[in-house]
Design a protein around this motif. Sequence first.
Motif, PDB file in Angstrom:
ATOM      1  N   MET A   1       0.838  -1.203   0.000  1.00  0.00           N
ATOM      2  CA  MET A   1       0.000   0.000   0.000  1.00  0.00           C
ATOM      3  C   MET A   1       0.869   1.248   0.000  1.00  0.00           C
ATOM      4  SD  MET A   1      -2.955   1.176  -0.055  1.00  0.00           S
ATOM      5  CE  MET A   1      -3.592   2.794   0.085  1.00  0.00           C
ATOM      6  N   GLY A   2       2.005   1.187   0.679  1.00  0.00           N
ATOM      7  CA  GLY A   2       2.883   2.351   0.756  1.00  0.00           C
ATOM      8  C   GLY A   2       3.449   2.728  -0.597  1.00  0.00           C
ATOM      9  N   LEU A   3       3.797   1.725  -1.400  1.00  0.00           N
ATOM     10  CA  LEU A   3       4.366   1.993  -2.716  1.00  0.00           C
ATOM     11  C   LEU A   3       3.306   2.559  -3.662  1.00  0.00           C
ATOM     12  CD1 LEU A   3       6.944   1.863  -4.302  1.00  0.00           C
ATOM     13  CD2 LEU A   3       6.392  -0.475  -4.961  1.00  0.00           C
ATOM     14  N   ILE A   4       2.083   2.054  -3.569  1.00  0.00           N
ATOM     15  CA  ILE A   4       0.995   2.573  -4.402  1.00  0.00           C
ATOM     16  C   ILE A   4       0.704   4.031  -4.040  1.00  0.00           C
ATOM     17  CG2 ILE A   4      -1.471   2.382  -4.907  1.00  0.00           C
ATOM     18  CD1 ILE A   4      -1.172  -0.646  -4.577  1.00  0.00           C
ATOM     19  N   GLY A   5       0.657   4.306  -2.755  1.00  0.00           N
ATOM     20  CA  GLY A   5       0.419   5.682  -2.310  1.00  0.00           C
ATOM     21  C   GLY A   5       1.519   6.627  -2.743  1.00  0.00           C
ATOM     22  N   LEU A   6       2.750   6.153  -2.646  1.00  0.00           N
ATOM     23  CA  LEU A   6       3.883   6.973  -3.074  1.00  0.00           C
ATOM     24  C   LEU A   6       3.831   7.251  -4.574  1.00  0.00           C
ATOM     25  CD1 LEU A   6       6.496   8.342  -2.193  1.00  0.00           C
ATOM     26  CD2 LEU A   6       7.682   6.196  -2.662  1.00  0.00           C
ATOM     27  N   ALA A   7       3.481   6.231  -5.354  1.00  0.00           N
ATOM     28  CA  ALA A   7       3.377   6.412  -6.801  1.00  0.00           C
ATOM     29  C   ALA A   7       2.251   7.387  -7.148  1.00  0.00           C
ATOM     30  CB  ALA A   7       3.153   5.072  -7.483  1.00  0.00           C
ATOM     31  N   LEU A   8       1.101   7.247  -6.499  1.00  0.00           N
ATOM     32  CA  LEU A   8      -0.017   8.165  -6.761  1.00  0.00           C
ATOM     33  C   LEU A   8       0.322   9.592  -6.341  1.00  0.00           C
ATOM     34  CD1 LEU A   8      -3.100   5.987  -5.772  1.00  0.00           C
ATOM     35  CD2 LEU A   8      -2.443   6.720  -8.057  1.00  0.00           C
ATOM     36  N   ALA A   9       1.010   9.741  -5.240  1.00  0.00           N
ATOM     37  CA  ALA A   9       1.411  11.081  -4.796  1.00  0.00           C
ATOM     38  C   ALA A   9       2.412  11.696  -5.760  1.00  0.00           C
ATOM     39  CB  ALA A   9       1.997  11.018  -3.387  1.00  0.00           C
ATOM     40  N   ALA A  10       3.355  10.894  -6.260  1.00  0.00           N
ATOM     41  CA  ALA A  10       4.326  11.402  -7.233  1.00  0.00           C
ATOM     42  C   ALA A  10       3.633  11.840  -8.518  1.00  0.00           C
ATOM     43  CB  ALA A  10       5.383  10.335  -7.521  1.00  0.00           C
ATOM     44  N   ILE A  11       2.664  11.068  -8.977  1.00  0.00           N
ATOM     45  CA  ILE A  11       1.909  11.440 -10.182  1.00  0.00           C
ATOM     46  C   ILE A  11       1.133  12.727  -9.933  1.00  0.00           C
ATOM     47  CG2 ILE A  11      -0.025  10.765 -11.659  1.00  0.00           C
ATOM     48  CD1 ILE A  11       0.965   7.864 -11.361  1.00  0.00           C
ATOM     49  N   ALA A  12       0.546  12.849  -8.763  1.00  0.00           N
ATOM     50  CA  ALA A  12      -0.228  14.053  -8.446  1.00  0.00           C
ATOM     51  C   ALA A  12       0.671  15.285  -8.412  1.00  0.00           C
ATOM     52  CB  ALA A  12      -0.955  13.887  -7.114  1.00  0.00           C
TER      53      ALA A  12
ATOM     54  N   GLY B   1      -7.804   6.067  -6.004  1.00  0.00           N
ATOM     55  CA  GLY B   1      -6.756   5.733  -5.042  1.00  0.00           C
ATOM     56  C   GLY B   1      -7.187   6.056  -3.625  1.00  0.00           C
ATOM     57  N   GLY B   2      -7.898   7.158  -3.464  1.00  0.00           N
ATOM     58  CA  GLY B   2      -8.422   7.507  -2.140  1.00  0.00           C
ATOM     59  C   GLY B   2      -9.435   6.492  -1.641  1.00  0.00           C
ATOM     60  N   ALA B   3     -10.289   6.023  -2.559  1.00  0.00           N
ATOM     61  CA  ALA B   3     -11.273   5.007  -2.170  1.00  0.00           C
ATOM     62  C   ALA B   3     -10.567   3.704  -1.781  1.00  0.00           C
ATOM     63  CB  ALA B   3     -12.253   4.767  -3.313  1.00  0.00           C
ATOM     64  N   LEU B   4      -9.543   3.336  -2.544  1.00  0.00           N
ATOM     65  CA  LEU B   4      -8.784   2.126  -2.223  1.00  0.00           C
ATOM     66  C   LEU B   4      -8.084   2.256  -0.866  1.00  0.00           C
ATOM     67  CD1 LEU B   4      -7.642  -0.635  -3.102  1.00  0.00           C
ATOM     68  CD2 LEU B   4      -5.757   0.620  -4.158  1.00  0.00           C
ATOM     69  N   ALA B   5      -7.496   3.417  -0.623  1.00  0.00           N
ATOM     70  CA  ALA B   5      -6.824   3.637   0.658  1.00  0.00           C
ATOM     71  C   ALA B   5      -7.822   3.603   1.807  1.00  0.00           C
ATOM     72  CB  ALA B   5      -6.082   4.973   0.631  1.00  0.00           C
ATOM     73  N   ALA B   6      -8.998   4.178   1.611  1.00  0.00           N
ATOM     74  CA  ALA B   6     -10.022   4.145   2.660  1.00  0.00           C
ATOM     75  C   ALA B   6     -10.497   2.718   2.905  1.00  0.00           C
ATOM     76  CB  ALA B   6     -11.201   5.032   2.266  1.00  0.00           C
ATOM     77  N   PHE B   7     -10.613   1.944   1.854  1.00  0.00           N
ATOM     78  CA  PHE B   7     -11.037   0.552   1.994  1.00  0.00           C
ATOM     79  C   PHE B   7     -10.011  -0.257   2.787  1.00  0.00           C
ATOM     80  CE2 PHE B   7     -11.215  -3.819   0.268  1.00  0.00           C
ATOM     81  CZ  PHE B   7     -12.492  -4.145   0.694  1.00  0.00           C
ATOM     82  N   ARG B   8      -8.755   0.087   2.641  1.00  0.00           N
ATOM     83  CA  ARG B   8      -7.690  -0.628   3.348  1.00  0.00           C
ATOM     84  C   ARG B   8      -7.430  -0.065   4.744  1.00  0.00           C
ATOM     85  NH1 ARG B   8      -3.553  -3.210  -0.701  1.00  0.00           N
ATOM     86  NH2 ARG B   8      -5.115  -4.124  -2.056  1.00  0.00           N
ATOM     87  N   GLY B   9      -8.103   1.026   5.105  1.00  0.00           N
ATOM     88  CA  GLY B   9      -7.978   1.564   6.448  1.00  0.00           C
ATOM     89  C   GLY B   9      -6.973   2.696   6.598  1.00  0.00           C
ATOM     90  N   ALA B  10      -6.377   3.167   5.528  1.00  0.00           N
ATOM     91  CA  ALA B  10      -5.408   4.275   5.591  1.00  0.00           C
ATOM     92  C   ALA B  10      -6.178   5.584   5.401  1.00  0.00           C
ATOM     93  CB  ALA B  10      -4.339   4.100   4.522  1.00  0.00           C
TER      94      ALA B  10
END
Length: 142
Positions: free
Chosen positions: A1-12, A45-54
């Motif tokens: 999850m950390g790598l996905i979040g980092l990639a999405l943040a870098a794209i943003a 990505g936000g929905a996925l993060a919320a689903f995973r509890g982050a």
Amino acid sequence: MGLIGLALAAIAVWALVRLGRQTERRGRAHWRVSATLLGAVLLAGGALAAFRGAWLAAAGLAGAGLYLAWASRSRAVIRSEPISDADARAVLGVRPGATEPEIRAAWKRAMTRAHPDQGGTEGLAARVNAARDRLLRKTGRD
């Protein structure tokens, strides 16, 4: 999850920097579509993060997605500056004593070239509209 979040943040971050440099020039309006799509990806990505509890990451991604989607759809209002009679006639290409039908026909011809959907710019279209309004007010038929 950390790598996905980092990639999405870098794209943003990349998109915000890149989109901030672009203007409304001809051929560069594709950024609106890209920003809307990127906003949708960030929301997902936000929905996925919320689903995973982050929840913190979810709030950040969803906020960035909503901002991009909103910012890509809003446009600045273009105001034209006052135009003189001579400039208005030059923009439309009419003679000094032009009648209302001549002014309207000249405006229609000019707008086919100046409209943003036809390759013109919003500023040029606003100037053509201001010229038409000025000449029609002068003839007393608005």
